[in-house]
Enzyme design. Structure first.
Site, mmCIF file in Angstrom:
data_model
loop_
_atom_site.group_PDB
_atom_site.id
_atom_site.type_symbol
_atom_site.label_atom_id
_atom_site.label_comp_id
_atom_site.label_asym_id
_atom_site.label_seq_id
_atom_site.Cartn_x
_atom_site.Cartn_y
_atom_site.Cartn_z
ATOM 1 N N HIS A 28 0.858 -1.185 0.000
ATOM 2 C CA HIS A 28 0.000 0.000 0.000
ATOM 3 C C HIS A 28 0.893 1.234 0.000
ATOM 4 C CE1 HIS A 28 -3.355 2.633 0.763
ATOM 5 N NE2 HIS A 28 -2.827 3.060 1.903
ATOM 6 N N LYS A 73 -0.630 10.811 1.078
ATOM 7 C CA LYS A 73 0.259 10.243 0.047
ATOM 8 C C LYS A 73 -0.184 10.664 -1.355
ATOM 9 C CE LYS A 73 -0.476 5.976 1.317
ATOM 10 N NZ LYS A 73 -1.387 6.258 2.440
ATOM 11 N N ASP A 87 -1.952 4.010 -4.618
ATOM 12 C CA ASP A 87 -2.615 3.140 -3.649
ATOM 13 C C ASP A 87 -2.022 1.732 -3.575
ATOM 14 O OD1 ASP A 87 -4.641 2.789 -1.625
ATOM 15 O OD2 ASP A 87 -5.628 1.437 -3.036
ATOM 16 N N ARG A 131 18.108 15.726 11.701
ATOM 17 C CA ARG A 131 18.176 17.146 11.350
ATOM 18 C C ARG A 131 19.438 17.498 10.570
ATOM 19 N NH1 ARG A 131 16.488 20.857 16.401
ATOM 20 N NH2 ARG A 131 16.415 22.345 14.670
#
Length: 330
Positions: A146, A167, A185, A252
């Site tokens: 998925h 998404k 999908d 980061r």
């Protein structure tokens, strides 16, 4: 991988260029339901001479000019015992290259054994290469996941995350920015050659379509044109979208080398926290460009880290010099 792949499936497959096989069956049609188990092929030259030690009869047998000349020269009386033994093996089929067709006695023996004989105009070496490529594709490990699969700057990008995280909306923005859609999908993954992961649309119905909540089903071709779609692409990066968690520490500096294993292949993984104000499509574009720089030997995060360490070392050296000077001169 397919549950069962037969000689008839091979005939019906019709691989696209440059892997076309141009096969036709000339006899033994009763055996078209024979199953093909192996991606490898075999040349039965030694078996035709009567030497069956380590003969791999479960493979497709390719007959080229050398084997054909031997069959033609020896004749039925000499080859009858070898053929009787040869056709007892569970051979999926024989493929004769160069459009060569065997003698009637050979066809009769194959017909009685229920083993198909196929013919192709290809040269033996070319046939072997194309056949192995085709069978590698058929028998490649597969998995459906998925996700959304897009091509960004020529790089295959999988976008994963919980349902409703955004998404498809991210992919839609990427299409609007000139990138391409492969699947929305449901993505079918295939591992070829043991180290290359390819992605396809898992649904023939939804191919090149997207489902956007509140908008419905849209056709990417009609909205953005033919350049906005691709049939397949290699998977080179995976982005995991998740709701922002203030208690979680995110990378980061960009020095993380996280990866996800899909069908035995490690793919670089980047986790992107989602919250209002973050432009995820632009971040994905920047990450893809950064990934391309890394593949060329340029790692901006590590270069920055090295520069920072040098600066710190120089600063410490200067501080130490001033301290030593102050002590010396009282």
């Amino acid at each position: 991988m397919m549950d069962r792949f037969t000689v008839l499936d091979l005939l019906s497959l019709e691989p696209k260029p440059p892997n076309t096989l141009n096969l036709r069956c000339i006899c033994g049609r009763r055996g078209l339901s024979r199953e093909i188990y192996s991606t490898d092929t075999n040349r039965p030259g030694m078996a035709l001479t009567g030497f069956f030690e380590k003969f791999v009869g479960e493979r497709i047998q390719i007959v080229g000019r050398g084997e054909f000349a031997y069959i033609e020269c020896m004749g039925e009386k000499v080859l009858a015992p070898q053929l009787a033994k040869l056709f007892k093996y569970d051979i999926p089929c024989f493929i004769f290259s160069y459009n060569l067709e065997p003698q009637e006695y050979f066809k009769k023996a194959a017909e009685e054994a229920g083993i198909p004989i196929l013919v192709t105009p290809l040269a033996s070496s070319l046939l072997s290469i194309r056949l192995i490529r085709t069978l590698d594709y058929v028998f490649a490990p597969t998995r459906t996941i998925h996700a959304v699969f897009v091509e960004v700057e020529g790089t295959g990008v999988l976008i994963q995350g919980e349902s409703g995280i955004g998404k498809s909306e991210t992919a839609l923005e990427l299409l609007d920015r000139g990138h391409s859609l492969i699947a929305d999908d449901a993505v079918l993954l295939k591992c070829l050659n043991g180290n290359t992961l390819w992605g396809y649309c898992a649904s023939k119905v939804m191919v090149h379509h997207m489902e956007i909540r509140g908008l419905g089903i849209i056709d990417a071709v009609k909205l953005y044109g033919l350049n906005s779609i691709r049939d397949r692409q290699t998977v080179e990066m995976v982005f995991q979208l998740e709701a922002w968690n203030k208690n979680k520490k995110y990378d980061r500096l960009g020095t993380s080398d996280a990866a996800i294993n899909l069908l035995g292949v490690d793919i670089p993984l980047i986790t992107l926290p989602v919250k209002p104000g973050r432009n995820i499509p632009i971040i994905i574009e920047a990450a893809v460009l950064n990934h391309r720089l890394k593949s060329q030997g340029v790692n901006m995060a590590k270069d920055f880290n090295k520069s920072l360490n040098r600066w710190m070392e120089n600063k410490n050296a200067k501080n130490q010099w001033f301290q030593d000077t102050a002590v010396k001169w009282g």
